[in-house]
Design an enzyme around this catalytic site. Structure first.
Site, PDB file in Angstrom:
ATOM      1  N   ASP A  13       0.166  -0.633   6.309  1.00 32.69           N
ATOM      2  CA  ASP A  13      -0.508  -1.038   5.059  1.00 32.69           C
ATOM      3  C   ASP A  13       0.184  -2.216   4.391  1.00 32.69           C
ATOM      4  OD1 ASP A  13      -2.321   1.261   5.214  1.00 32.69           O
ATOM      5  OD2 ASP A  13      -0.594   2.454   4.612  1.00 32.69           O
ATOM      6  N   LYS A  16      -1.369  -6.733   6.893  1.00 33.61           N
ATOM      7  CA  LYS A  16      -1.485  -7.457   8.165  1.00 33.61           C
ATOM      8  C   LYS A  16      -2.877  -8.045   8.354  1.00 33.61           C
ATOM      9  CE  LYS A  16      -0.262  -3.893  10.563  1.00 33.61           C
ATOM     10  NZ  LYS A  16       0.047  -3.004   9.411  1.00 33.61           N
ATOM     11  N   ALA A  39      -5.786   3.415  11.731  1.00 33.30           N
ATOM     12  CA  ALA A  39      -5.324   2.264  10.954  1.00 33.30           C
ATOM     13  C   ALA A  39      -6.533   1.535  10.402  1.00 33.30           C
ATOM     14  CB  ALA A  39      -4.499   1.326  11.832  1.00 33.30           C
ATOM     15  N   HIS A  41      -7.748  -2.229   8.074  1.00 34.46           N
ATOM     16  CA  HIS A  41      -7.384  -3.440   7.354  1.00 34.46           C
ATOM     17  C   HIS A  41      -8.588  -3.929   6.556  1.00 34.46           C
ATOM     18  CE1 HIS A  41      -8.209  -4.474  11.631  1.00 34.46           C
ATOM     19  NE2 HIS A  41      -9.014  -5.382  11.113  1.00 34.46           N
ATOM     20  N   GLN A 223      -0.604  -0.221  12.099  1.00 27.90           N
ATOM     21  CA  GLN A 223       0.478   0.542  11.473  1.00 27.90           C
ATOM     22  C   GLN A 223       1.723  -0.326  11.265  1.00 27.90           C
ATOM     23  OE1 GLN A 223      -0.738   2.389  14.544  1.00 27.90           O
ATOM     24  NE2 GLN A 223      -2.197   3.637  13.486  1.00 27.90           N
ATOM     25  N   THR A 238       3.315   7.593  14.343  1.00 27.98           N
ATOM     26  CA  THR A 238       2.061   7.567  15.079  1.00 27.98           C
ATOM     27  C   THR A 238       2.348   7.840  16.555  1.00 27.98           C
ATOM     28  OG1 THR A 238       0.008   6.310  15.380  1.00 27.98           O
ATOM     29  CG2 THR A 238       2.091   5.065  15.536  1.00 27.98           C
ATOM     30  N   ARG A 302      -6.451   8.140   0.986  1.00 30.38           N
ATOM     31  CA  ARG A 302      -5.324   8.824   0.350  1.00 30.38           C
ATOM     32  C   ARG A 302      -4.493   7.855  -0.484  1.00 30.38           C
ATOM     33  NH1 ARG A 302      -2.304  11.998   5.139  1.00 30.38           N
ATOM     34  NH2 ARG A 302      -2.757  10.034   6.208  1.00 30.38           N
ATOM     35  N   ARG A 304      -1.351   6.078  -1.650  1.00 29.63           N
ATOM     36  CA  ARG A 304      -0.097   5.741  -0.988  1.00 29.63           C
ATOM     37  C   ARG A 304       1.082   6.022  -1.910  1.00 29.63           C
ATOM     38  NH1 ARG A 304      -2.901   0.205   0.480  1.00 29.63           N
ATOM     39  NH2 ARG A 304      -4.085   0.821   2.329  1.00 29.63           N
ATOM     40  N   LEU A 331       3.101 -10.038  -3.767  1.00 26.89           N
ATOM     41  CA  LEU A 331       4.122 -10.423  -4.745  1.00 26.89           C
ATOM     42  C   LEU A 331       3.574 -10.315  -6.161  1.00 26.89           C
ATOM     43  CD1 LEU A 331       7.037 -11.641  -5.028  1.00 26.89           C
ATOM     44  CD2 LEU A 331       5.911 -13.879  -5.185  1.00 26.89           C
ATOM     45  N   LEU A 413      -0.436 -13.686  -2.643  1.00 33.46           N
ATOM     46  CA  LEU A 413      -0.445 -13.422  -4.085  1.00 33.46           C
ATOM     47  C   LEU A 413      -1.761 -12.806  -4.539  1.00 33.46           C
ATOM     48  CD1 LEU A 413       0.975 -16.945  -4.716  1.00 33.46           C
ATOM     49  CD2 LEU A 413       2.280 -14.866  -5.132  1.00 33.46           C
TER      50      LEU A 413
END
Length: 437
Positions: A13, A16, A39, A41, A223, A238, A302, A304, A331, A413
């Site tokens: 998470d 990526k 996984a 994204h 992952q 995993t 879920r 994190r 950031l 950002l």
């Protein structure tokens, strides 16, 4: 020409998907080399939020070949759902390729995953319940179903007969779950095979053909390093190898084909599921990071677990993966904080250690040793160049680069593509990055 591996440097998470999407602009081929639908994204394109689990981020670029490699495990129902979603969003899927040798997650894998996790009780691992572990287990036991088996009814029947009898017996006698009907499963999965057939290729042949043509190849891991089966926080891991070495096995290439490795890490740390997490926060700060960072899993939804940046696991990720540079994401989530802590070492049994312990029990007893840095308390979301960043934000990034002993090439950002500072092009630029201590 450069062949690049992108890996997660934490517990997954890390962002990526965005970094791979960014790098896919310069890639001719994007290869997903391990993992399955456990996984996910998220990619933001023109105010559209696209959530993918199996299909590589490069699918958004019409000229890019996207290959789901042999090291993955494929849930065809989920994959076809993603394809339908992409088509509905007018995205060209003609460049998608699927390895004929990738293993297939069957309905009994999902049932067993959920049943075994429930039986573990307090010893649960935190699995997503998507059948990934049981699929990889069958692969290791040489009783798995592969994509190529879905293209031939006789072969599928032969391959499925023994495993399905065994799994039905387990489901009924051990877990009290209704057995699966063989004909129903065969009919369903032959249907999936028919739809997927136009995309099926020989993985190794496809990749090496691209390499011979001097194409830019991007290897995308799922992952993160700390979830690696061999190098992560076992048993809270995993069932595959997300580390950079997994790219060679999962894609069928030798290490000499890899030119550089890029790690992706959040400016703080998150983890989903069970397992030790030394820098984990609670209370107001945890809630603040969760809300500002949108820290809810793409796959499971879920919440994190959130914590401060952990430089110990960061250095470990650099070593295990051989990182050339780092992409730091989110950031901006730290923008409102007046002070930010970074873990630089652990205290274990009264001793300071600067390495990642191999025992999960020892790791759970580690207390983080922090250094505190000043926050910048202003927005970074509109910064597009390094010189636009507040001095304290620059100091924070330089501290992370020094701590992890690796330069930073990309700073993210926000979720949008344009909310990114590219310090050095990791594909076309020299093998260095400008932001270092």
């Amino acid at each position: 020409m450069a062949n690049v591996v992108v890996i997660g440097a934490q517990w997954g998470d890390e962002g990526k998907g965005k970094i791979t999407d960014l790098l896919s602009r310069s890639a001719d081929v994007v290869v997903r080399y391990q993992g399955g639908v456990n996984a996910g994204h998220t990619i933001v394109v023109d105010d559209r939020v696209l959530k993918l689990h199996l299909i590589p981020s490069g699918i958004l670029y019409p000229e890019t070949i996207c290959l789901i490699g042999s090291g993955t495990v494929v849930d065809p129902k989920v994959m076809l759902g993603e394809l339908d979603m992409l088509i509905a969003n007018d995205i060209d899927i003609s460049g998608l390729q699927l390895a004929s040798t990738a293993h297939v997650t069957m309905p009994y894998h999902r049932l067993l995953d959920l049943a075994m996790e429930k039986q573990r009780g307090d010893r649960r691992i935190g699995t997503t319940g998507r059948g990934i572990g049981p699929t990889y287990a069958d692969k290791s036991q040489r009783s798995g179903i592969r994509v190529i088996d879905l293209l031939d009814e006789a072969r599928l029947r032969e391959r499925l007969e023994g495993p399905l009898q065994e799994k039905n017996q387990l489901l009924e006698t051990i877990y009290g779950v209704e057995p699966l009907d063989a004909e129903t499963v065969i009919k369903e999965y032959l249907g999936y095979g028919k739809r997927l057939a136009p995309h099926v290729v020989e993985c190794t042949q496809a990749i090496h053909q691209a390499a011979r043509a001097r194409k830019n190849i991007l290897f995308e891991g799922a992952q993160g390093t700390l979830l690696d089966l061999d190098h992560g926080t076992y048993p809270y891991v995993t069932s595959s190898n997300p580390v950079s070495g997994g790219a060679c096995i999962g894609a069928g290439v030798g290490p000499t084909l890899i030119d550089r490795v890029i790690g992706v890490a959040k400016a703080y740390t998150t983890r989903v599921g069970e397992g030790p997490f030394p820098t984990e926060l609670s209370g107001r700060l945890n809630d603040q990071l969760t809300e500002r960072g949108g820290e809810f899993g793409t796959t499971t939804g879920r919440r994190r677990r959130c914590g401060w940046f952990d430089g110990v696991i960061g250095r470990y990720a650099v070593q295990v993966n051989g990182l050339d540079c780092l992409a730091v994401t989110k950031l901006d989530v730290l923008d409102e904080l007046d002070a930010i802590q970074v873990c630089v070492a652990y205290e274990l049994d009264g001793e300071r250690i600067e390495h990642f312990p191999s025992s999960a029990e020892d790791f759970a007893r580690c207390n983080p040793l922090f250094e505190t840095l000043p926050g910048w308390q202003c927005s970074t979301e509109d910064c597009r160049k390094l010189e636009d960043l507040p001095d304290a934000a620059m100091a924070y990034l330089r501290f992370l680069a020094d701590l992890m002993e690796v330069p930073i090439a990309i700073v993210s950002l926000g979720a949008s593509r344009d909310q990114t500072i590219v310090v050095e092009d990791p594909i076309h630029g020299p093998k260095r990055a400008l932001l270092s201590a």
